[in-house]
Design a protein around this motif. Sequence first.
Motif, PDB file in Angstrom:
ATOM      1  N   LEU C 347       8.604  -5.571   7.784  1.00  0.00           N
ATOM      2  CA  LEU C 347       8.939  -4.725   6.473  1.00  0.00           C
ATOM      3  C   LEU C 347       8.103  -5.064   5.442  1.00  0.00           C
ATOM      4  O   LEU C 347       7.221  -4.682   4.881  1.00  0.00           O
ATOM      5  CB  LEU C 347      10.175  -4.425   6.153  1.00  0.00           C
ATOM      6  N   PRO C 348       7.960  -6.379   5.224  1.00  0.00           N
ATOM      7  CA  PRO C 348       7.230  -7.000   4.210  1.00  0.00           C
ATOM      8  C   PRO C 348       5.638  -6.800   4.274  1.00  0.00           C
ATOM      9  O   PRO C 348       5.078  -6.269   3.308  1.00  0.00           O
ATOM     10  CB  PRO C 348       7.487  -8.467   4.107  1.00  0.00           C
ATOM     11  N   PRO C 349       5.056  -6.820   5.321  1.00  0.00           N
ATOM     12  CA  PRO C 349       3.455  -6.589   5.581  1.00  0.00           C
ATOM     13  C   PRO C 349       3.489  -4.984   5.221  1.00  0.00           C
ATOM     14  O   PRO C 349       2.396  -4.811   4.704  1.00  0.00           O
ATOM     15  CB  PRO C 349       2.988  -6.945   6.755  1.00  0.00           C
ATOM     16  N   LEU C 350       4.555  -4.311   5.569  1.00  0.00           N
ATOM     17  CA  LEU C 350       4.259  -2.892   5.519  1.00  0.00           C
ATOM     18  C   LEU C 350       4.472  -2.120   4.049  1.00  0.00           C
ATOM     19  O   LEU C 350       3.902  -1.204   3.734  1.00  0.00           O
ATOM     20  CB  LEU C 350       5.243  -2.158   6.363  1.00  0.00           C
ATOM     21  N   LEU C 351       5.150  -3.048   3.247  1.00  0.00           N
ATOM     22  CA  LEU C 351       5.424  -2.723   1.864  1.00  0.00           C
ATOM     23  C   LEU C 351       4.079  -3.216   0.936  1.00  0.00           C
ATOM     24  O   LEU C 351       3.929  -2.557  -0.002  1.00  0.00           O
ATOM     25  CB  LEU C 351       6.428  -3.448   1.256  1.00  0.00           C
ATOM     26  N   LYS C 352       3.317  -3.964   1.380  1.00  0.00           N
ATOM     27  CA  LYS C 352       2.292  -4.676   0.709  1.00  0.00           C
ATOM     28  C   LYS C 352       1.257  -3.545   0.243  1.00  0.00           C
ATOM     29  O   LYS C 352       0.879  -2.956   1.281  1.00  0.00           O
ATOM     30  CB  LYS C 352       1.743  -5.652   1.254  1.00  0.00           C
TER      31      LYS C 352
END
Lengths: 126, 343, 375, 151
Positions: C347-352
Amino acid sequence: MSGIIDSFIPVAIFLVFGFVMPVATMIIVKQISPRSQAGRKLSTYESGSVPFGDARIMFNVQYYLFAIVFVIFDVEVMFLYPWVTVYLGVDKFFTTMSVIEVVLFVLVLFVGYLYALKKGALQWVK
Amino acid sequence: MDYIQLAFDLLGNPWIRGVVGLIVVGVIFFSAIVMVWLERKFLGDIQTRPGPNRVGGRFGLLQLVADAIKLFTKEDIVPENADKPVHAGGPIVALTSAFLMAVAVPYGVVSFEGSEYLLAVTTMDISALYVEAVAAVSIIALFMAGWGSNNKYSLLGAFRNIARMLGYEVPLGLAVLSVAVMAQSLDFVQIVSRQEQLAWFIFMQPLGFIVFGVALLADLGRIPFDQIEAEEELIAGVFTEYSSMRWGFAFFAEYLHAIVGACLVVILFLGGWSGLPFLGTLFIPPVLWFVGKVFVVIMVMIWIRGALPRVRIDQVTDLGWKVLFPYSLINLVWAAAVAMVVS
Amino acid sequence: MNGEIETQINLKPSEMLLHLGPQHPLQPGPFLLDLVLEGETVKDATLEMGFIHKGIEKILENRTYLQCIPITDRMCYLASISNNEVFCSGVESLMGIEPTERAKYIRTIMLELTRIQSHLLGIGEYATDIGFLSMFLWMIREREPIISLLEMVTGARLNHSFVRFGGVAYDLPAGFKEKTLRTLNEIRKKVEKHDEIMSRDSVYLKRTKGVGVLSRKAAMELGVAGPAMRGSGVDYDIRKVDPYLLYPDLDFKVITAPNGDVFDRVKVRLSEILESIYIIEQCIDMIPGGPFKQGYNPYLIKPKPGEVYSRVEDPRGEMGMYIVSDGTFKPYRVKVRGPAFATMQALPPLLKGAYMADNAAIASSMDSCTSEVDR
Amino acid sequence: MNTTGELTLNMLKEKFQVTEMRVESPNRVWARIAPDKILAIAKFLSNELEFDHLSSIAGADYGEALEAVYQITAYSHGIVLTLKAKVPKSNPVIDSLTPVYWNAAWYEREAYELLGISFRGNPNLAPLVLPAEMMGEYPLRKDYKGYPNPT
């Protein structure tokens, strides 16, 4: 003149009422609502975490660009308001002239709009 | 009969009319309550669930009363690092703005012994401009609420609110202007009577109606445009830090704005209190016509809420500036041309 | 818990650190998402888990094999039958037994029913997160008959504890077949209708097309699971890759979608519901007679020493369990590899770089389950 | 399929001198490797044998030693290769797989905080599911007594 004042007297009454009523209600609410002494209730809500830093930061300039563009266009719209009530005025010549003037005015407005659009002032920055 | 005549004469005095007009506040407060109930019920129907059905019988008629009691008896919490006057002022300004809008809205005419009396708290020759001006105050109210709370969600909501409202004030103003061009007046009464002469402006300038409707929905912050309160993103947006009746004011202000907004749609585009031409022989009082039309408009708003997902904030500003604004200019030119032909 | 992270972050004056969580309307369960925002754009995202860590792996070490089954339910109530299944099939292969023929059919049907109801709720939650409350309530309405079907067989609405070693707990009740076929027919019609809404509504399309794009390569690299992976065009489905129960003999497609955006991930789920209905309809006509469980005492299970990695296709993706037996009545070590764990991680890389407003859409289109991550 | 599993094991045997290995079923193969070779083996597996998916990293406590257990699978075929690497409890350090498999990060963090296996090279070996004050407790070890008091 008195006609205008007459029409705004109720507005003044409503204005006063609009400020007095909520304040009075809040005083009543203060009397009847419970109080709790817990201190943490006063911290700002941030999904159950302790807030980090101040919320009032230097905010993105994007929002101000919108505001500037808005000010320009809204003032221009304001100029049109007096025109609409009078442009069919006295004679044909007056009407024609006023319509031509306003078409020019709107055109200038539109060119300004296109400029802002091209410049990307209305683009939401990522 | 003389007493009635006397009453009408007395109401000619602006002071008396202003004080008596406070009844209107009560009436629109009541209609806000009705609208909240309607919204819950109708939305429940759309979403195949019963809606409120516990307080006040099968139809949950007293749900709002229960809610009001709850709000009244809840503790009023102001966060410690909030800007207290600004925080407190937000909902009050929003509510006042709704009241001030309601002042200038005419609700119909009453015929009595041959002469017609207007049902309005006040009449002014620039009422369209006035209503738009006081409506714009609510932008400041929401910003005050967001900024004053010192909450990050609120602040994001406040900025979104500014960015969105700015984009829609201009098309909204231009749509009102197009109506005024056609009616040759900024006075609501004139606008309505002009529609009685010609035709409802929804038929004369359908584009203007669409622009006005969309811009109004955005101004009211109802569902496709409720980014400032987008629950899944910003908790409750600008109102995150409000509790008790403070939140209640904000809530009511929202619904009052919606009702007055519906009144504006009816006055500007749907012929105000005039009846349908082909129903001419059927006698329905003008006030009922007005209320009925407002009801229909509100139902459409609720329907839209049930049927659409939320739009993203950048798409909202795009829609305002890149679609509605050019269309509203086109509509203005169209309206001016039609007005010249008609006259 | 978040103390040390914050001291590491140096914010620019125009940036702001926003906590989403642990209590936020977006979340299916508590987790902490720290976003660094500049305006409306997410510059950086950090994810922290563990707010509801239950220590299930440790609990399983201290229970007999039969007692473990209800514990596995609690990892994620939306997929409790798959959780049962992965544990039981692991223990079965440790014991060297096979479920009876009838049990295989019942288990397959139940697994697919679970998939349908989980996807329905997943899509519903996702719909509220993009502000489409009506769709959520429609999905809940559609899910209700499926839950009733599960309840009819297992006696429980959510935590079924239904699968047993070598079989299932109960036989199918009378009238199950007719009721299932009738229900599934209705669900199919309704899901097709919702599918139409979700592929034609212009506001919805604007919100979801091209948002949160996870390319095929990135999806394989990040190791996301289930529909999130198939939405990126990877036809990875344990039912095909590593078949279990009846799946080798069944006729079904692995649903994929090419673009890897939010729209595609949800589309895959919707189509999978229809595919699951098709699978159940195949199975339900062919259920053989015979016993529905192996005839031995489930209280005295004592597999041979050994270890096994069993996996099934959970509604959310690859659910695996690594079970070590030391020859006693209790498992020596159980490691759960949940699909939500893999998905959350991505999730974190996708939200960036996404918009703040798209967070909700992206996060819930992954359909992760905090409870399972914090098992 | 059986042959593929066996083939994989044979290649591992040739290249990395793996001694202890077995084929459990057509889709499950098992090997015990030396802990210092894990990164090289993972690179070999992902680059040349299409084992491009790391299913999970588990850990287990076997009294005097800890074991890191890797389930390495693939998107294209169904073989699960279980690799086990024994590390001493006194110094449980092993190379991180994050250079090869991105998603190893969280599995390693979990194994680190629950069992105390330290992964050299993991970019952020911070506690994931446990609160910071529970670090060093290692709840999944067999000698864990409970926190704060055993119940």
